[in-house]
Design an enzyme around this catalytic site. Structure first.
Site, short mmCIF file in Angstrom:
data_model
loop_
_atom_site.label_atom_id
_atom_site.label_comp_id
_atom_site.label_asym_id
_atom_site.label_seq_id
_atom_site.Cartn_x
_atom_site.Cartn_y
_atom_site.Cartn_z
N LYS A 79 -16.44 2.33 13.87
CA LYS A 79 -16.37 1.44 12.71
C LYS A 79 -15.23 0.44 12.83
CE LYS A 79 -15.59 1.33 7.74
NZ LYS A 79 -15.22 2.09 6.52
N THR A 96 0.84 -1.19 0.00
CA THR A 96 0.00 0.00 0.00
C THR A 96 0.88 1.24 0.00
OG1 THR A 96 -1.80 1.16 1.16
CG2 THR A 96 -0.10 0.15 2.52
N PHE A 154 -16.11 5.90 3.62
CA PHE A 154 -15.86 5.98 2.19
C PHE A 154 -16.56 4.81 1.50
CE2 PHE A 154 -12.48 3.67 4.27
CZ PHE A 154 -12.34 2.53 3.51
N ASP A 187 -20.08 2.84 2.41
CA ASP A 187 -20.45 3.04 3.81
C ASP A 187 -21.80 3.72 4.02
OD1 ASP A 187 -18.09 1.80 4.46
OD2 ASP A 187 -17.13 3.57 5.35
N HIS A 234 -14.70 -5.26 8.74
CA HIS A 234 -14.09 -6.42 8.10
C HIS A 234 -12.57 -6.30 8.07
CE1 HIS A 234 -15.10 -3.17 5.41
NE2 HIS A 234 -14.32 -3.63 4.46
N ARG A 235 -12.07 -5.09 7.78
CA ARG A 235 -10.62 -4.90 7.70
C ARG A 235 -9.96 -5.08 9.07
NH1 ARG A 235 -10.65 -0.90 4.76
NH2 ARG A 235 -10.00 -1.89 2.82
N ASP A 239 -7.26 -7.20 -0.10
CA ASP A 239 -8.27 -6.82 -1.07
C ASP A 239 -9.62 -6.91 -0.36
OD1 ASP A 239 -9.03 -5.91 -3.63
OD2 ASP A 239 -9.70 -7.91 -4.19
#
Length: 196
Positions: free
Chosen positions: A170, A7, A147, A150, A175-176, A68
């Site tokens: 959040k 990243t 973003f 959401d 999930h992240r 991903d």
């Protein structure tokens, strides 16, 4: 030990670095001089994440990880899935959201989930870590934070969209954060629990 995170998002890099502590030094693509547009042509999140780590292994011979993520909607057979960022044919998220709402306008099944898959290549071994959060797609945008999708996603057990939540709220359920927590637990099994 150095570990490359595929990243160039400095904020994301700092958050994950805080989670792994001083056991690993994380570096971005920029830090290793990788300016290439790494392909993501897989049909699954797993394939796309692995493509990124495979690319770094081939061209830079480094220990690395990549992620991903995307939105999967039950009534749309898992769409937009790996095409979440360009579902409408562009990377304009307003257009992507419009397309989702249009496809679901007469559908009572609003079940969906966000999913993240992390591919880790460490010491010649490949590992995968997954995080999901289930929820519902609503009929209109609500909220200005976050973003992507959401503003139209309410996670199960809550009464507000991801876009109405603070980043801290959040990140305790996303999930992240679930996938990254599994990665951190694997890398630093004696470490404390964290969230990003």
């Amino acid at each position: 030990m150095e570990l490359i995170f595929a990243t160039n998002n400095a904020h994301k890099l700092e958050e994950v670095q805080a989670m792994v502590g001083n056991k690993f030094t994380l570096k971005s693509l920029n830090d290793i001089g990788c300016t290439d547009d790494i392909p993501e042509t897989g049909d699954t999140f797993e394939e796309n994440a692995k493509q990124k780590t495979d690319y770094l292994i081939k061209h830079f011979q480094v220990n690395c990880f990549a992620d991903d993520s995307g939105l999967e909607i039950e009534a749309l057979n898992g769409e937009p899935g790996v095409y979440s960022a360009r579902y409408s044919g562009s990377r304009d998220m307003e257009q992507n959201i419009d397309l989702v709402l249009e496809k679901l306008k007469d559908n009572t099944n609003r079940k969906a989930q966000f999913k993240t898959v992390i591919s880790l290549f460490l010491n010649d071994h490949q590992h995968f870590f997954e995080g999901t959060v289930e929820g519902t797609i609503i009929n209109e945008r609500i909220g200005t934070k976050g973003f992507g999708y959401d503003p139209i996603f309410i996670p199960t057990g809550f009464d507000k969209t991801f876009a109405e939540m603070t980043p801290e709220e959040k990140n305790t359920i996303s999930h992240r954060s679930i996938a990254v927590s599994k990665l951190v637990e694997f890398l630093c099994p004696e470490g404390s629990s964290y969230s990003i």
